[in-house]
Scaffold this motif. Structure first.
Motif, short mmCIF file in Angstrom:
data_model
loop_
_atom_site.label_atom_id
_atom_site.label_comp_id
_atom_site.label_asym_id
_atom_site.label_seq_id
_atom_site.Cartn_x
_atom_site.Cartn_y
_atom_site.Cartn_z
N CYS A 109 3.19 -6.21 0.20
CA CYS A 109 4.03 -5.67 -1.09
C CYS A 109 3.46 -4.46 -1.54
CB CYS A 109 3.80 -7.09 -2.21
SG CYS A 109 2.19 -7.27 -2.86
N HIS A 136 4.94 -12.45 -1.21
CA HIS A 136 6.06 -12.66 -2.09
C HIS A 136 7.20 -11.32 -1.90
CE1 HIS A 136 5.07 -9.22 -5.11
NE2 HIS A 136 3.69 -9.71 -4.76
N ALA A 138 11.40 -9.93 -1.81
CA ALA A 138 12.74 -9.80 -2.69
C ALA A 138 13.29 -11.11 -2.89
CB ALA A 138 13.66 -8.83 -2.04
N GLN A 148 13.63 -7.43 -10.25
CA GLN A 148 12.78 -7.14 -9.32
C GLN A 148 12.92 -5.39 -9.18
OE1 GLN A 148 13.29 -9.37 -5.89
NE2 GLN A 148 11.44 -10.74 -6.32
N ARG A 149 14.09 -5.19 -9.05
CA ARG A 149 14.48 -3.36 -8.70
C ARG A 149 13.96 -2.73 -9.74
NH1 ARG A 149 18.87 -5.78 -5.74
NH2 ARG A 149 20.25 -5.57 -7.64
N ASP A 152 10.13 -2.79 -10.22
CA ASP A 152 9.38 -1.81 -9.08
C ASP A 152 9.62 -0.34 -9.65
OD1 ASP A 152 8.78 -3.94 -7.82
OD2 ASP A 152 10.16 -3.80 -6.24
N TRP A 156 5.47 -2.10 -13.11
CA TRP A 156 4.97 -3.17 -12.02
C TRP A 156 3.90 -2.43 -11.18
CZ3 TRP A 156 6.03 -8.70 -12.66
CH2 TRP A 156 5.27 -9.34 -11.80
N HIS A 164 4.88 -4.10 -4.98
CA HIS A 164 6.48 -4.10 -4.97
C HIS A 164 6.93 -5.37 -4.91
CE1 HIS A 164 5.27 0.22 -4.37
NE2 HIS A 164 6.50 0.41 -4.93
N THR A 165 7.92 -5.78 -5.88
CA THR A 165 8.35 -7.28 -5.97
C THR A 165 9.68 -7.41 -4.96
OG1 THR A 165 9.74 -7.10 -7.78
CG2 THR A 165 7.57 -7.98 -7.93
N HIS A 166 10.14 -6.40 -4.76
CA HIS A 166 11.52 -6.25 -4.16
C HIS A 166 11.75 -5.83 -2.57
CE1 HIS A 166 16.32 -5.84 -3.62
NE2 HIS A 166 16.15 -6.80 -4.30
N PRO A 195 9.28 -12.35 -11.22
CA PRO A 195 9.43 -11.26 -10.30
C PRO A 195 8.72 -11.32 -9.20
CG PRO A 195 9.16 -10.15 -12.42
CD PRO A 195 8.57 -11.19 -12.71
N ALA A 196 7.63 -11.99 -8.97
CA ALA A 196 6.88 -12.23 -7.61
C ALA A 196 7.11 -13.56 -7.27
CB ALA A 196 5.39 -11.74 -8.14
#
Length: 208
Positions: A109, A136, A138, A148-149, A152, A156, A164-166, A195-196
């Motif tokens: 991530c 973790h 998207a 998430q977007r 990011d 975050w 980055h979550t997505h 988000p994660a």
């Protein structure tokens, strides 16, 4: 590579997450591993206690100084030999074809470029070697994916050490030339949405 705020937060929170179930995920991630292992982004050494006795040596790569110091302490009580070194995912301090297993655990991530990191995994894996991953990722299209977007694109990554979550990490692994042999999808923690939250755990080998 210093992330002082995130590093201290992670070292504080990680044991609590392990008690809430992450330790079992780590155990599943490493079950059956054997031979020489390279762990990328070892953090504070949370995986070390879960390596099985069939592992001959772990080269644990961690670029963040605070976390690396914690990992060195964890290595001293690990059930297998663990060598903690400075290094990054896009330039691993290891020879070509020197690992039987490469472990990535909550790290893809945050790497600057997944394709570059996975190319390094290919380089250091021996023929027939295995990639173990616990990440973790998207969310499926919908409200959480939108969250998430937005995360990011705002604070975050700054607050979470470049995370980055997505990211569709399973797709990135396949695109890098790996065949995924085992893939489990789940939400962690299971009792709340973050988000994660969406995770994957599995194993892959280079496509012949």
């Amino acid at each position: 590579m210093k992330h002082p705020f995130f590093a201290r937060l992670y070292a504080r929170v990680r044991p609590t997450l392990d008690q809430a179930g992450a330790a079992e995920h780590r155990r599943r991630l490493l079950a059956g591993a054997a031979g020489r292992v390279i762990e990328i982004g070892a953090g504070d050494g949370g995986n070390f206690a879960h390596y099985p006795p069939e592992v001959a040596h772990v080269l644990a790569v961690e670029p963040e100084p605070f976390l690396r110091a914690h990992a060195v302490r964890q290595a001293s009580t690990a059930p297998v030999p663990v060598e903690v070194v400075d290094g990054t995912a896009d330039r691993l301090p290891a020879a070509a074809a020197s690992a039987d297993v490469v472990v990535v655990s909550l790290v893809l991530c945050s790497v600057p470029d997944q394709a570059t990191a996975l190319a390094e995994v290919q380089r250091v894996l021996r023929p027939g070697g295995e990639l173990r991953f616990y990440e973790h990722v998207a969310a499926d299209p919908g409200r959480l994916a939108t969250v998430q977007r937005v995360a990011d694109a705002t604070l975050w990554p700054l607050l979470a050490g470049g995370c980055h979550t997505h990211r569709d990490t399973a797709a990135a692994i396949r695109s890098a030339g790996f065949t995924i042999d085992q893939l489990d999808r789940f939400t962690f923690p299971p009792d709340r949405t973050t988000p994660a939250g969406p995770h994957i755990l599995g194993r892959a080998r280079l496509t012949a």
